[in-house]
Scaffold this motif. Sequence first.
Motif: not given
Length: 692
Positions: A465, A543, A547, A549, A551
Amino acid sequence: MFLEKELVIFDFDGTLIDSVPDLAASVNHTLKLLGKEAKEEGLIREWIGNGAKTLVTRALANSLNRGPKESEIEEALEIFLSYYKEHMCDATYLYPDAKETLKILKAYGKKIAIVTNKPSAFVKPILEKLKIVEYIDFYLGAEDAEHKKPHPAPLLKACEIAGVDIENALMIGDSKNDIEAAKACGMQSIVVSYGYNYGEDTSMLNADAMIESLREVVYLLGIKPRVAVVGGGIAGSSVVYHLGRLGAEVELFEQKSSLVDGPPMCHLHAGGNLYREISDEQCVQLLCESIELIRLYPFGIDYRPTVIAIPTYDEGSMEDLLPRLELLQKEYAHLVSKDPNNKLLGEVEEYFELFSKEEIESLAKLEPKENPQSPKEWLIPFAKETDLSQIKFPVLFVREFGLNLFRIAASAILMLESLPNVTLHLQSRVTNITESEDGFIVEYEHKGRRYKKRVDYLVNAAGFQSGVIDDMLGFKRDRFVEFKAAYVTKWEQTRYKWPEVIFHGKRATPQGMAQFTPYRGGHFQLHGMTKEITLFEEGLVKSTPLSAQPELDKKFIEKIFVGWSSEPLKERTQKAIWHLSRFIPSFKEAKLASKPLYGAQQIPGDDDTLRAADFSFEGRRYARCEIVKASSVISMADAIVAKLVALGFFQKEYVGRRFEPSLQEDEVQELAKLLAKQREYPTELALLTTPR
């Protein structure tokens, strides 16, 4: 030495700022109007330190080759001041680390004053132009006290204004004027090694300390960095321990109820021999880092070796690995010669050994040893149970040891709980982070209540994360996230003490690597690097420009935070058993023992084969822990310490410093068993098959 100081007094020119370029330009402008030749900047630098009038007097004396008359001085001073007033900050600049040091001192509640022999009228405009006026509580110029430095009067007046006793004040300057003024009133002093001082050696001034950079002031004042670490996996926990032992005030934020509760780890990777696809450089890095990890977590290491075999259908050969193995053995020898305490993988000459088919067949005729010691004794179970027609020869024996997740977790908890300057925020979810001029504000939620913490430095150790934290701060970073699982089985029929066994294979194909990790009580952890066992369809995501992060699909997030449903668990475990039993036929009798060890890990950058990675940074106060393998934690901590050295919180000698915890093995084991039980795994997984 300077721990209780409330007031820090700085000299201005030569200490906080280098004003020589503008002072020299003003001197030469004056000389030019008086019909004299300009002087070199280096010479003018030696005349600075006792105020404008003295500077002008020295310039005239040099030009006239005699002492100037008072009328000549007054005429020159008027020209000088008029020009300097208009050009006082054309080329004047702050010394390196000056602004950062002032920020930190202010943030930690120190009163800051400037005492200078420069006329007061020039001080504030320069402070404003260089954007440091907000950090200065007050300043005293040449005319603001009855006498100038080296007389103690301006320092005594500064203490009076600040309401601070002499013993609670500190003078920092670059010349004998500063140090003599401090000595005259009994104030401690620090001299900088740069600056002016009329070209004389500042070490001869006998100040209480001498520094090369203003950043050292932070350390000398005993100011400890406030560091937030987000994420309590092995990366975050290890960094917290290292920084805590160095004296930092550390806040660790972990959303789970205990530490090191993430993706499966089972192998030390002392050389990276499980991964044929990675570079020799990464393998050497993993070897060095593994030795560091053993010293940090001595009771989390299972000292059983590894056997590696190549299936007949695989394109590779053991001869292809031989140059790498010899390189690793040479590097291990170098590490041991550098420090005998690094001899943690056994004797150098026994780091690896190759066994022919004939040797393996001979070993199959021997009875297994209850506590095997030699490579041959360790290979007996492998020789007796492996279908030798399915593998190529030679077979590799290598001292790649195991990592025990539960014992690492127990060690980390005990290590951090022993440090009074470390605060653990468990079951605490970071909800937002904002960057301020001198650090970060961390907002978090714990049991329904919201809190804030201000810190000087932020470490993103949030594992898979990590991109969430990057997104909060608007930082871009390419990374992959991969969901993986290892399956826990019980093979009651075996009566042997096994090494770890690896059957190489091409990743993400039906013939992917098979990994067989032994625990006590007939338990084995299985990896099968196929998309039906350890890897998953859509389990590797990247990524995007929008973003940092990646998903993961909702089904993987549910597995991580909610758990597995029983049918997929049974199906995948059975496939893992079958995958191994192709090579060890009798293993087909093994059964499901518990839920798998599972989780997601990040892989930084754009190469999903990367196996050795440590860290990256944004600016001066933000670090990412980006380890792919647990063994990388110490080199990562060193890099963060180097950043804190650059900020002035630590001395240079802190980089490379090592700490070995004082733990009791029985205490580690009992807590490890408790953690295994709390996490719903067999307690045998918290025991070592082969203690050191």
